[in-house]
Design a protein around this motif. Structure first.
Motif, PDB file in Angstrom:
ATOM      1  N   PHE A  98       0.833  -1.206   0.000  1.00  0.00           N
ATOM      2  CA  PHE A  98       0.000   0.000   0.000  1.00  0.00           C
ATOM      3  C   PHE A  98       0.866   1.254   0.000  1.00  0.00           C
ATOM      4  O   PHE A  98       0.575   2.209  -0.719  1.00  0.00           O
ATOM      5  N   ALA A 106      -4.984  -2.826  -4.352  1.00  0.00           N
ATOM      6  CA  ALA A 106      -4.523  -1.821  -3.389  1.00  0.00           C
ATOM      7  C   ALA A 106      -4.864  -0.413  -3.887  1.00  0.00           C
ATOM      8  O   ALA A 106      -5.370   0.418  -3.133  1.00  0.00           O
ATOM      9  N   ILE A 164      -6.410  -0.575   4.851  1.00  0.00           N
ATOM     10  CA  ILE A 164      -5.800  -1.862   4.525  1.00  0.00           C
ATOM     11  C   ILE A 164      -6.575  -2.941   5.282  1.00  0.00           C
ATOM     12  O   ILE A 164      -6.817  -2.798   6.484  1.00  0.00           O
TER      13      ILE A 164
END
Length: 183
Positions: free
Chosen positions: A122, A152, A162
């Motif tokens: 990420f 992502a 996340i």
């Protein structure tokens, strides 16, 4: 910023294999088909002939085909798939169940030996997107990427966190499919 990102074509002989940054081959016809779709899309949308690709051949070779057709091909290591480290290229059956359980228990932060965590992926995606925004001249960006990277980027574009558990990770984008993201 608008990002049009296509997932690379399906690689050959990868069933049951953990594939991240393992550089696997793709049938030349599938590479050409995706390049044809991108070229046609670019022409119909009257977009600049610039394509961003990862250095992995399943993405890079599409960019190379397009470069022979007049596109500018930009290779960005940040566009590579997640690095599964010691797991990469191995059969999922060969990876210890305890390691997979550890990953599922700490989905955002666990990294296989010599690999990267989802948090690191990420961070890498956000960094690349921020660079493109900083140099943005309001033109859409075209890219060929990988399922984990695309997922992502989609989550970042949607303002999602996340995933903390594996069950919250979205399904993989279809091979050759285009995702349009507004960043």
């Amino acid at each position: 910023m608008t990002l049009y990102i296509w997932r690379h074509p399906k690689p050959m002989a990868t069933e049951g294999i953990c594939i991240g940054q393992t550089d696997v081959a793709v049938d030349k016809r599938k590479l050409k088909r995706l390049a044809n779709r991108i070229e046609r899309f670019t022409r119909l949308q009257q977009l600049p002939k610039v394509i961003w690709v990862s250095p992995l051949q399943r993405s890079l070779k599409v960019g190379q085909i397009l470069a022979r057709r007049g596109f500018q091909c930009r290779v960005a290591p940040e566009l590579a798939e997640i690095n599964f480290g010691e797991w990469d290229g191995r059969s999922w059956a060969q990876i210890a169940k305890q390691e997979i359980d550890d990953w599922c228990d700490d989905f955002a932060h666990f990294a296989p030996d010599h690999g990267e965590s989802l948090q690191q992926l990420f961070d890498r995606v956000e960094m690349w997107l921020a660079k493109r925004l900083a140099e943005q001249d309001n033109l859409p960006i075209l890219a060929v990427g990988h399922a984990g990277w695309i997922n992502a980027a989609k989550m970042i574009a949607a303002g999602q966190n996340i995933p903390k558990v594996a069950a919250d990770w979205p399904s993989a984008v279809t091979y050759g499919a285009c995702s349009c993201l507004e960043i």
